[in-house]
Design a protein around this motif. Structure first.
Motif, PDB file in Angstrom:
ATOM      1  N   CYS A 145      10.595 -23.936 -14.570  1.00 43.66           N
ATOM      2  CA  CYS A 145      11.238 -25.303 -14.590  1.00 43.66           C
ATOM      3  C   CYS A 145      12.352 -25.309 -14.162  1.00 43.66           C
ATOM      4  O   CYS A 145      13.039 -24.664 -13.953  1.00 43.66           O
ATOM      5  CB  CYS A 145      11.217 -25.683 -16.089  1.00 43.66           C
ATOM      6  SG  CYS A 145       9.599 -25.769 -17.104  1.00 43.66           S
ATOM      7  N   ASP A 146      12.510 -26.552 -13.526  1.00 40.02           N
ATOM      8  CA  ASP A 146      14.116 -26.704 -13.095  1.00 40.02           C
ATOM      9  C   ASP A 146      15.319 -27.007 -14.069  1.00 40.02           C
ATOM     10  O   ASP A 146      15.305 -28.253 -14.212  1.00 40.02           O
ATOM     11  CB  ASP A 146      13.859 -27.958 -11.937  1.00 40.02           C
ATOM     12  CG  ASP A 146      15.255 -28.442 -11.285  1.00 40.02           C
ATOM     13  OD1 ASP A 146      16.210 -27.398 -11.316  1.00 40.02           O
ATOM     14  OD2 ASP A 146      15.429 -29.330 -10.580  1.00 40.02           O
ATOM     15  N   GLY A 187       0.843 -24.096  -7.998  1.00 36.94           N
ATOM     16  CA  GLY A 187       1.569 -25.001  -8.974  1.00 36.94           C
ATOM     17  C   GLY A 187       1.213 -24.855 -10.264  1.00 36.94           C
ATOM     18  O   GLY A 187       0.874 -23.686 -10.604  1.00 36.94           O
ATOM     19  N   GLY A 239      11.421 -32.831 -13.103  1.00 34.37           N
ATOM     20  CA  GLY A 239      10.183 -32.610 -12.919  1.00 34.37           C
ATOM     21  C   GLY A 239       9.359 -32.582 -14.264  1.00 34.37           C
ATOM     22  O   GLY A 239       8.206 -32.518 -14.220  1.00 34.37           O
ATOM     23  N   TYR A 272       4.721 -31.427 -17.537  1.00 32.79           N
ATOM     24  CA  TYR A 272       5.483 -30.872 -16.478  1.00 32.79           C
ATOM     25  C   TYR A 272       4.361 -30.463 -15.487  1.00 32.79           C
ATOM     26  O   TYR A 272       3.388 -29.475 -15.893  1.00 32.79           O
ATOM     27  CB  TYR A 272       6.101 -29.495 -16.800  1.00 32.79           C
ATOM     28  CG  TYR A 272       6.804 -28.967 -15.498  1.00 32.79           C
ATOM     29  CD1 TYR A 272       7.988 -29.345 -14.873  1.00 32.79           C
ATOM     30  CD2 TYR A 272       6.200 -27.590 -15.284  1.00 32.79           C
ATOM     31  CE1 TYR A 272       8.592 -28.544 -13.914  1.00 32.79           C
ATOM     32  CE2 TYR A 272       7.000 -26.743 -14.034  1.00 32.79           C
ATOM     33  CZ  TYR A 272       7.840 -27.496 -13.494  1.00 32.79           C
ATOM     34  OH  TYR A 272       8.617 -26.866 -12.244  1.00 32.79           O
ATOM     35  N   SER A 273       4.378 -31.318 -14.263  1.00 33.42           N
ATOM     36  CA  SER A 273       3.408 -31.013 -13.187  1.00 33.42           C
ATOM     37  C   SER A 273       4.146 -30.455 -12.047  1.00 33.42           C
ATOM     38  O   SER A 273       5.027 -31.259 -11.613  1.00 33.42           O
ATOM     39  CB  SER A 273       2.641 -32.016 -12.804  1.00 33.42           C
ATOM     40  OG  SER A 273       1.746 -31.672 -11.896  1.00 33.42           O
ATOM     41  N   ARG A 274       3.651 -29.327 -11.350  1.00 35.36           N
ATOM     42  CA  ARG A 274       4.413 -28.906 -10.363  1.00 35.36           C
ATOM     43  C   ARG A 274       3.227 -28.472  -9.187  1.00 35.36           C
ATOM     44  O   ARG A 274       2.466 -27.823  -9.823  1.00 35.36           O
ATOM     45  CB  ARG A 274       5.240 -27.626 -10.660  1.00 35.36           C
ATOM     46  CG  ARG A 274       6.069 -27.015  -9.551  1.00 35.36           C
ATOM     47  CD  ARG A 274       7.012 -25.867  -9.588  1.00 35.36           C
ATOM     48  NE  ARG A 274       6.395 -24.916 -10.421  1.00 35.36           N
ATOM     49  CZ  ARG A 274       5.841 -23.979  -9.756  1.00 35.36           C
ATOM     50  NH1 ARG A 274       5.861 -23.848  -8.439  1.00 35.36           N
ATOM     51  NH2 ARG A 274       5.041 -22.625 -10.375  1.00 35.36           N
ATOM     52  N   ASP A 286       7.627 -34.791  -5.225  1.00 37.67           N
ATOM     53  CA  ASP A 286       8.040 -35.249  -6.644  1.00 37.67           C
ATOM     54  C   ASP A 286       7.179 -36.472  -6.961  1.00 37.67           C
ATOM     55  O   ASP A 286       6.956 -36.590  -8.084  1.00 37.67           O
ATOM     56  CB  ASP A 286       9.621 -35.807  -6.538  1.00 37.67           C
ATOM     57  CG  ASP A 286      10.395 -34.441  -6.619  1.00 37.67           C
ATOM     58  OD1 ASP A 286      10.119 -33.302  -6.980  1.00 37.67           O
ATOM     59  OD2 ASP A 286      11.753 -34.668  -6.342  1.00 37.67           O
ATOM     60  N   ASN A 303       3.934 -35.202  -8.090  1.00 37.03           N
ATOM     61  CA  ASN A 303       3.959 -34.698  -9.560  1.00 37.03           C
ATOM     62  C   ASN A 303       3.994 -35.651 -10.540  1.00 37.03           C
ATOM     63  O   ASN A 303       3.449 -35.550 -11.637  1.00 37.03           O
ATOM     64  CB  ASN A 303       5.250 -33.380  -9.285  1.00 37.03           C
ATOM     65  CG  ASN A 303       5.199 -32.382  -8.709  1.00 37.03           C
ATOM     66  OD1 ASN A 303       3.877 -32.049  -8.235  1.00 37.03           O
ATOM     67  ND2 ASN A 303       5.985 -31.787  -8.197  1.00 37.03           N
TER      68      ASN A 303
END
Length: 184
Positions: A20-21, A110, A146, A160-162, A166, A169
């Motif tokens: 995670c960011d 992802g 995110g 949280y989808s990566r 952006d 997501n």
């Protein structure tokens, strides 16, 4: 207060191991946290997709137990919602009496993670200045770093989808939230 620190510590630990960011802008205010006074009873039953912890509609939205987020979506639904194959599933090992639960689907290029936490509207409204409101999902929702945070009664749903841009997501997270909301 101890539950808030424990919830925050669990979120940070998951984010650090999940990518995670956490380096995004931070400003005044604490991240939304679970309210220990709303902890659900430990004896709540496990849910099934489309149901709630005690079988009644809206039970989790109110004071029912928090379901295992891994039971809210099938692997094929995760693939359909994100367009990415699932390579591994990480479960939290918790139970319905916990104030925070998570499930993480590792994917080709992802991941998708869902956190469910007890909250109050007041705690949910404590957001950082960089958070962007999102309309059309839950009672209230915002996007930050995110994560799509959605208020659903006394429950915060964090998706949280990566794996895409952006914008993609966020679109994936919104779709996931809309599928999960009726199931909790």
């Amino acid at each position: 207060m101890k539950h808030r620190y424990a919830t925050l510590a669990a979120l940070v630990a998951v984010c650090l191991t999940a990518g995670c960011d956490l380096t995004g802008p931070t400003t005044a205010g604490d991240p939304p946290t679970a309210d220990a006074t709303l902890a659900p009873p430990a004896e709540a039953a496990s849910p099934t997709p489309g149901g709630t912890a005690d079988g009644g509609p809206g039970a989790v939205r109110g004071a029912g137990g928090i379901p295992d987020p891994c039971t809210l979506l099938t692997e094929s639904e995760v693939v359909d919602l994100t367009g990415r194959e699932v390579t591994r599933n990480d479960e939290d090992g918790g139970d319905a009496g916990d104030v925070t639960r998570f499930c993480q689907w590792q994917q080709d290029h992802g991941q998708l993670t869902i956190f469910l936490s007890r909250t109050t509207a007041a705690d949910f409204d404590v957001t950082v200045a960089a958070a962007r409101p999102v309309d059309g999902v839950g009672e209230k929702a915002y996007w930050h770093s995110g994560h799509l945070y959605v208020l659903h009664g006394a429950l915060q749903i964090d998706v949280y989808s990566r794996g895409g841009s952006d914008a993609q997501n966020l679109a994936d997270a919104e779709q996931v939230a809309k599928v999960v909301i009726p199931r909790v």
